[in-house]
Write a protein that holds these residues in place. Structure first.
Motif, PDB file in Angstrom:
ATOM      1  N   CYS A 226       0.831  -1.216   0.000  1.00  0.00           N
ATOM      2  CA  CYS A 226       0.000   0.000   0.000  1.00  0.00           C
ATOM      3  C   CYS A 226       0.860   1.259   0.000  1.00  0.00           C
ATOM      4  O   CYS A 226       0.497   2.265  -0.625  1.00  0.00           O
ATOM      5  CB  CYS A 226      -0.936  -0.009   1.208  1.00  0.00           C
ATOM      6  SG  CYS A 226      -2.284  -1.196   1.093  1.00  0.00           S
ATOM      7  N   LEU A 227       1.993   1.210   0.690  1.00  0.00           N
ATOM      8  CA  LEU A 227       2.888   2.365   0.706  1.00  0.00           C
ATOM      9  C   LEU A 227       3.430   2.649  -0.690  1.00  0.00           C
ATOM     10  O   LEU A 227       3.487   3.806  -1.127  1.00  0.00           O
ATOM     11  CB  LEU A 227       4.035   2.116   1.684  1.00  0.00           C
ATOM     12  CG  LEU A 227       5.058   3.235   1.842  1.00  0.00           C
ATOM     13  CD1 LEU A 227       4.393   4.503   2.364  1.00  0.00           C
ATOM     14  CD2 LEU A 227       6.183   2.803   2.770  1.00  0.00           C
TER      15      LEU A 227
ATOM     16  N   LEU B 250       1.958   1.833  -3.457  1.00  0.00           N
ATOM     17  CA  LEU B 250       0.811   2.293  -4.241  1.00  0.00           C
ATOM     18  C   LEU B 250       0.549   3.772  -4.008  1.00  0.00           C
ATOM     19  O   LEU B 250       0.384   4.556  -4.959  1.00  0.00           O
ATOM     20  CB  LEU B 250      -0.418   1.462  -3.879  1.00  0.00           C
ATOM     21  CG  LEU B 250      -1.709   1.786  -4.622  1.00  0.00           C
ATOM     22  CD1 LEU B 250      -1.607   1.340  -6.066  1.00  0.00           C
ATOM     23  CD2 LEU B 250      -2.893   1.123  -3.944  1.00  0.00           C
ATOM     24  N   VAL B 251       0.534   4.190  -2.749  1.00  0.00           N
ATOM     25  CA  VAL B 251       0.237   5.588  -2.421  1.00  0.00           C
ATOM     26  C   VAL B 251       1.360   6.511  -2.891  1.00  0.00           C
ATOM     27  O   VAL B 251       1.106   7.641  -3.331  1.00  0.00           O
ATOM     28  CB  VAL B 251       0.008   5.731  -0.901  1.00  0.00           C
ATOM     29  CG1 VAL B 251      -0.086   7.191  -0.488  1.00  0.00           C
ATOM     30  CG2 VAL B 251      -1.259   4.992  -0.494  1.00  0.00           C
ATOM     31  N   ALA B 252       2.601   6.038  -2.829  1.00  0.00           N
ATOM     32  CA  ALA B 252       3.736   6.884  -3.217  1.00  0.00           C
ATOM     33  C   ALA B 252       3.957   6.945  -4.714  1.00  0.00           C
ATOM     34  O   ALA B 252       4.717   7.800  -5.175  1.00  0.00           O
ATOM     35  CB  ALA B 252       5.005   6.381  -2.524  1.00  0.00           C
ATOM     36  N   SER B 253       3.307   6.078  -5.480  1.00  0.00           N
ATOM     37  CA  SER B 253       3.584   6.025  -6.919  1.00  0.00           C
ATOM     38  C   SER B 253       2.390   6.412  -7.786  1.00  0.00           C
ATOM     39  O   SER B 253       2.509   7.254  -8.676  1.00  0.00           O
ATOM     40  CB  SER B 253       4.048   4.611  -7.306  1.00  0.00           C
ATOM     41  OG  SER B 253       5.184   4.228  -6.574  1.00  0.00           O
TER      42      SER B 253
ATOM     43  N   PRO C 227      -0.746   8.010  -7.395  1.00  0.00           N
ATOM     44  CA  PRO C 227      -1.369   9.346  -7.520  1.00  0.00           C
ATOM     45  C   PRO C 227      -0.540  10.324  -8.346  1.00  0.00           C
ATOM     46  O   PRO C 227      -1.094  11.069  -9.171  1.00  0.00           O
ATOM     47  CB  PRO C 227      -1.508   9.804  -6.069  1.00  0.00           C
ATOM     48  CG  PRO C 227      -1.556   8.549  -5.282  1.00  0.00           C
ATOM     49  CD  PRO C 227      -0.644   7.603  -5.981  1.00  0.00           C
TER      50      PRO C 227
ATOM     51  N   CYS D  51       9.735   6.801   0.174  1.00  0.00           N
ATOM     52  CA  CYS D  51       8.607   5.904   0.458  1.00  0.00           C
ATOM     53  C   CYS D  51       8.498   4.796  -0.582  1.00  0.00           C
ATOM     54  O   CYS D  51       8.169   3.654  -0.245  1.00  0.00           O
ATOM     55  CB  CYS D  51       7.314   6.705   0.531  1.00  0.00           C
ATOM     56  SG  CYS D  51       7.180   7.750   2.001  1.00  0.00           S
ATOM     57  N   GLN D  52       8.770   5.112  -1.836  1.00  0.00           N
ATOM     58  CA  GLN D  52       8.736   4.070  -2.861  1.00  0.00           C
ATOM     59  C   GLN D  52       9.775   2.987  -2.575  1.00  0.00           C
ATOM     60  O   GLN D  52       9.469   1.787  -2.603  1.00  0.00           O
ATOM     61  CB  GLN D  52       8.973   4.683  -4.232  1.00  0.00           C
ATOM     62  CG  GLN D  52       7.828   5.533  -4.746  1.00  0.00           C
ATOM     63  CD  GLN D  52       8.189   6.232  -6.046  1.00  0.00           C
ATOM     64  OE1 GLN D  52       9.201   5.923  -6.671  1.00  0.00           O
ATOM     65  NE2 GLN D  52       7.365   7.184  -6.448  1.00  0.00           N
TER      66      GLN D  52
END
Length: 198
Positions: free
Chosen positions: A10-11, A13-16, A18, A44-45
């Protein structure tokens, strides 16, 4: 372990995702989040990818112990130990990914007829990052892949499971594993006597 893996994915996903969606509506490689956002997104990625790889390794080792070493699993595979291993995996991933906080920055991006924009990029020339990328490849792809292959072979292959079971039984002592069992001898049938003539 599965929770750690889900959080890591999920991290990433959120960092890449959007920012990738937003890039369709921006000019070129325009970056909107400044130097701090650039460093945080890249960190974060990498943190999510590295923590995901380490979580998969820990999950594979735990499954191997549970299936192939069931007598030791009760002592080794506890909830508190799994939590400590997950925290250790995240700490190692964070420590390894921390240099990205200083290795990225924004640079000017100029287009004719537009005000000066910014782009998120490497702080140094790409040639300086080759060793870091090579260590990434070895530590978080090649080594986990090889370890997973080695541990999943005895877990998945029937012939290997039989060999492991026989080895474990032999380690319990002599006489536990006997030779091929002999079928029981049939019981003799009772003789039927003819009834006496009246």
């Amino acid at each position: 372990m599965p929770v750690s893996l889900a959080v890591a994915d999920c991290l990433v996903l959120v960092a890449s995702v959007p920012n990738e969606i937003l890039s369709y509506y921006l000019v070129g490689n325009q970056w909107l989040w400044g130097d701090v956002g650039c460093a945080a997104f890249v960190f974060c990625q990498n943190l999510g990818i590295n923590a995901s790889a380490l979580s998969l390794v820990a999950f594979t080792v735990e499954r191997y112990i549970a299936i192939c070493r069931p007598l030791r699993a009760h002592a080794l595979c506890s909830v508190s130990r799994a939590q400590r291993i997950s925290l250790l995996a995240w700490a190692l991933a964070a420590a390894y990914s921390a240099p990205w906080l200083a290795l990225t920055s924004t640079r000017p991006l100029r287009y004719r007829g537009l005000p000066e924009l910014r782009a998120c990029d490497f702080r140094l020339p790409r040639a300086h990052y080759l060793l870091y990328f090579f260590c990434d490849l070895l530590a978080f792809y090649v080594a986990p892949l090889l370890l997973s292959c080695v541990l999943w072979v005895p877990t998945c292959c029937p012939w290997s499971r039989v060999a492991i079971t026989c080895t474990a039984l032999r380690s319990l002592g002599p006489g536990v594993v006997s030779r091929s069992p002999q079928p029981p001898k049939p019981l003799p049938l009772p003789l039927l006597e003819a009834p006496a003539d009246a």
